[in-house]
Design a protein around this motif. Structure first.
Motif, PDB file in Angstrom:
ATOM      1  N   PRO A   1     -26.307 -42.951 -13.282  1.00 14.80           N
ATOM      2  CA  PRO A   1     -24.878 -43.272 -13.153  1.00 14.80           C
ATOM      3  C   PRO A   1     -24.016 -42.027 -13.072  1.00 14.80           C
ATOM      4  CG  PRO A   1     -25.914 -44.613 -14.862  1.00 14.80           C
ATOM      5  CD  PRO A   1     -26.917 -43.572 -14.471  1.00 14.80           C
ATOM      6  N   LYS A   2     -23.144 -41.990 -12.071  1.00 13.56           N
ATOM      7  CA  LYS A   2     -22.248 -40.846 -11.875  1.00 13.56           C
ATOM      8  C   LYS A   2     -20.818 -41.146 -12.272  1.00 13.56           C
ATOM      9  CE  LYS A   2     -25.337 -38.139  -9.911  1.00 13.56           C
ATOM     10  NZ  LYS A   2     -26.495 -39.025 -10.172  1.00 13.56           N
ATOM     11  N   ASP A   3     -20.483 -42.438 -12.366  1.00 15.19           N
ATOM     12  CA  ASP A   3     -19.105 -42.802 -12.700  1.00 15.19           C
ATOM     13  C   ASP A   3     -19.104 -44.176 -13.358  1.00 15.19           C
ATOM     14  OD1 ASP A   3     -19.326 -44.727 -10.609  1.00 15.19           O
ATOM     15  OD2 ASP A   3     -18.576 -43.279  -9.149  1.00 15.19           O
ATOM     16  N   GLY A   4     -17.909 -44.655 -13.687  1.00 14.44           N
ATOM     17  CA  GLY A   4     -17.790 -45.937 -14.367  1.00 14.44           C
ATOM     18  C   GLY A   4     -18.307 -47.104 -13.549  1.00 14.44           C
ATOM     19  N   ALA A   5     -18.117 -47.041 -12.233  1.00 16.55           N
ATOM     20  CA  ALA A   5     -18.581 -48.138 -11.377  1.00 16.55           C
ATOM     21  C   ALA A   5     -20.096 -48.249 -11.412  1.00 16.55           C
ATOM     22  CB  ALA A   5     -18.095 -47.922  -9.944  1.00 16.55           C
ATOM     23  N   ASP A   6     -20.789 -47.110 -11.466  1.00 18.22           N
ATOM     24  CA  ASP A   6     -22.245 -47.143 -11.542  1.00 18.22           C
ATOM     25  C   ASP A   6     -22.704 -47.835 -12.821  1.00 18.22           C
ATOM     26  OD1 ASP A   6     -22.462 -45.825  -9.154  1.00 18.22           O
ATOM     27  OD2 ASP A   6     -22.860 -43.856 -10.031  1.00 18.22           O
ATOM     28  N   VAL A   7     -22.053 -47.540 -13.937  1.00 17.82           N
ATOM     29  CA  VAL A   7     -22.406 -48.194 -15.195  1.00 17.82           C
ATOM     30  C   VAL A   7     -22.087 -49.680 -15.118  1.00 17.82           C
ATOM     31  CG1 VAL A   7     -22.013 -48.270 -17.685  1.00 17.82           C
ATOM     32  CG2 VAL A   7     -22.058 -46.070 -16.495  1.00 17.82           C
ATOM     33  N   GLY A   8     -20.954 -50.015 -14.491  1.00 15.32           N
ATOM     34  CA  GLY A   8     -20.574 -51.417 -14.358  1.00 15.32           C
ATOM     35  C   GLY A   8     -21.562 -52.233 -13.559  1.00 15.32           C
ATOM     36  N   ARG A   9     -22.309 -51.568 -12.673  1.00 14.72           N
ATOM     37  CA  ARG A   9     -23.307 -52.282 -11.865  1.00 14.72           C
ATOM     38  C   ARG A   9     -24.625 -52.453 -12.604  1.00 14.72           C
ATOM     39  NH1 ARG A   9     -20.611 -49.502  -7.564  1.00 14.72           N
ATOM     40  NH2 ARG A   9     -21.870 -47.625  -7.931  1.00 14.72           N
ATOM     41  N   ALA A  10     -24.719 -51.912 -13.823  1.00 12.00           N
ATOM     42  CA  ALA A  10     -25.932 -52.097 -14.625  1.00 12.00           C
ATOM     43  C   ALA A  10     -26.023 -53.552 -15.082  1.00 12.00           C
ATOM     44  CB  ALA A  10     -25.916 -51.152 -15.820  1.00 12.00           C
ATOM     45  N   ASP A  11     -27.154 -53.888 -15.687  1.00 16.73           N
ATOM     46  CA  ASP A  11     -27.390 -55.277 -16.103  1.00 16.73           C
ATOM     47  C   ASP A  11     -26.681 -55.522 -17.436  1.00 16.73           C
ATOM     48  OD1 ASP A  11     -28.279 -57.838 -16.361  1.00 16.73           O
ATOM     49  OD2 ASP A  11     -30.393 -57.367 -16.046  1.00 16.73           O
ATOM     50  N   THR A  12     -25.356 -55.585 -17.365  1.00 11.66           N
ATOM     51  CA  THR A  12     -24.542 -55.676 -18.577  1.00 11.66           C
ATOM     52  C   THR A  12     -24.723 -57.001 -19.308  1.00 11.66           C
ATOM     53  OG1 THR A  12     -22.656 -56.441 -17.269  1.00 11.66           O
ATOM     54  CG2 THR A  12     -22.814 -54.086 -17.671  1.00 11.66           C
TER      55      THR A  12
END
Length: 443
Positions: free
Chosen positions: A384-395
């Motif tokens: 993950p490079k930014d918040g959007a990358d984390v948001g695309r994780a299996d939250t």
């Protein structure tokens, strides 16, 4: 079991919105209610004992059982009187400590929360530059303030919460964290309008995203070129990452302004804005930028923060807690290599998190103790490079399945994919083994 917590939550629903006083505590189906802390553990209203990796969302660097000298300092100040509406020596001493150790901070104004600190820093930046636009990171978080509660990309932003006028978002520009070229483009188009760039040194409220090499140096260069201010939000990282110099010292980048919270108050409500003298002196009464607060510089908070930091400096606490953090992240790297190789281990010093990345590379990891955005790592493009990358994780999987599985094993984690986990001086090697065993079982 949890009958008492359930009953307390039932009562709370009648007197508090959602039964909580901070939305992040709204755990499904209901939160457990803590009765007391014990070192690195919390005990809930039903007597259940949990290994605590939340640590109050970061402030409790020393754990729940404070050293005797810290407890004594707090008790002496509380016994002398609750508060006075007048200055005390403790606030001077704490400010002196911070300015002595944090490279960019020459002067400090104490407030009562991280949110209040960032609100005041933005106001100061706008006044000092005569400009209105603020640049923030997409997915970053700077408290419950109108200028940064925005959604959207670039200058196409809208408020992310009802109750905020559209005009606030019009003055806020979002950029992806770690995208230097995007930031350059924003400054080329809007540089003369930008009062400040506001960023965490690491995204601590979004899964702990480390900066790529040179990113903050680029922001520093852009701010210098266009006459904008660089503000580091160190509410989370301050006095936790990078030791007494904070994350900015570890990264080698000096911001113009820094916001603090959490550890600087020793576990009590606190915030602060620090920076160069010519900037901080623009706050009233020495300047014209209004800033004031009844409880600012509260004597008990000042005593707690001062004695905590003195103790940390005297007892080599960072060496201890950072070594534990290294062990946790290395252990997690081994666990996910076996159980979930696509997942990403992140963190630094005494912070850690496991991001349920969906498309992470499954080959051997170059970063064995938390992602450092190393371009030589085979996983670099997948981390993950930014918040959007984390948001695309299996939250959803993290929150609905993993968190309850860890709770069932007696481990208290922050209740979503985004918030960091923290260690303290009260944690032990045995606690690390317990934690890693729980991860193995839950994954």
């Amino acid at each position: 079991m949890d009958e008492n917590s359930r009953a307390l939550y039932d009562r709370a629903l009648s007197v508090a919105p959602g039964g909580v006083n901070s939305s992040v505590r709204a755990i499904h189906p209901y939160p457990f209610f803590v009765e007391r802390g014990d070192g690195a553990h919390v005990i809930d209203a039903d007597g259940n004992r949990y290994l605590d990796c939340v640590m109050g969302y970061g402030p409790l660097l020393l754990g729940h059982d404070l050293p005797e000298r810290v407890q004594s300092a707090i008790q002496r100040e509380a016994a002398a009187g609750p508060m006075y509406g007048a200055p005390t020596e403790r606030e001077v001493e704490l400010a002196e400590f911070v300015t002595r150790h944090v490279p960019s901070v020459e002067m400090l104004r104490f407030v009562n929360s991280g949110t209040e600190a960032t609100v005041s820093a933005v106001r100061l930046a706008r006044a000092a530059t005569g400009r209105e636009k603020i640049v923030v990171m997409q997915g970053g978080y700077h408290g419950a303030q109108e200028s940064t509660l925005v959604a959207g990309e670039g200058h196409h932003t809208t408020p992310s919460s009802p109750g905020i006028p559209e005009s606030f978002a019009e003055h806020t520009i979002t950029v992806p964290f770690n995208d230097a070229e995007y930031a350059r483009g924003v400054f080329e188009n809007h540089g003369s309008e930008i009062a400040a760039v506001l960023t965490e040194p690491m995204l601590g409220n979004t899964g702990i995203v480390h900066p790529v090499d040179g990113y903050h140096e680029t922001l520093r260069e852009l701010c210098d070129t266009y006459g904008s201010l660089l503000i580091f939000d160190e509410v989370i990282t301050g006095f936790r990452v990078g030791g007494l110099q904070c994350a900015q010292g570890a990264l080698g980048v000096d911001p113009d302004l820094t916001t603090f919270g959490k550890i600087v108050g020793g576990g009590f409500p606190v915030g602060a804005i620090g920076g160069r003298t010519e900037l901080i002196e623009q706050f009233t009464p020495s300047g014209e930028v209004f800033q004031s607060g009844t409880f600012s510089g509260h004597p008990v908070t000042m005593a707690a923060g001062l004695e905590t930091l003195r103790y940390v400096a005297d007892e080599d606490v960072y060496e201890q807690v950072n070594a534990l953090g290294q062990e946790v992240r290395e252990g997690l790297t081994d666990v996910v290599a076996d159980r979930a190789p696509e997942y990403t281990v992140v963190g630094r010093d005494s912070m850690f998190k496991l991001i349920f990345t969906r498309d992470g590379a499954t080959d051997e990891r170059h970063c064995t103790a938390g992602c450092r955005q190393d371009e030589d790592c085979s996983r670099f493009e997948h981390c993950p490079k930014d918040g959007a990358d984390v948001g695309r994780a299996d939250t959803e999987r993290w929150e609905r399945l993993f968190w309850p599985a860890m709770k069932a094993q007696g481990v208290f984690l922050t209740p979503n994919q985004f918030e960091s986990q923290f260690l303290s001086a009260a944690h032990t090697e045995a606690d690390v083994e317990t934690l890693l065993d729980a991860y193995r079982e839950a994954l």
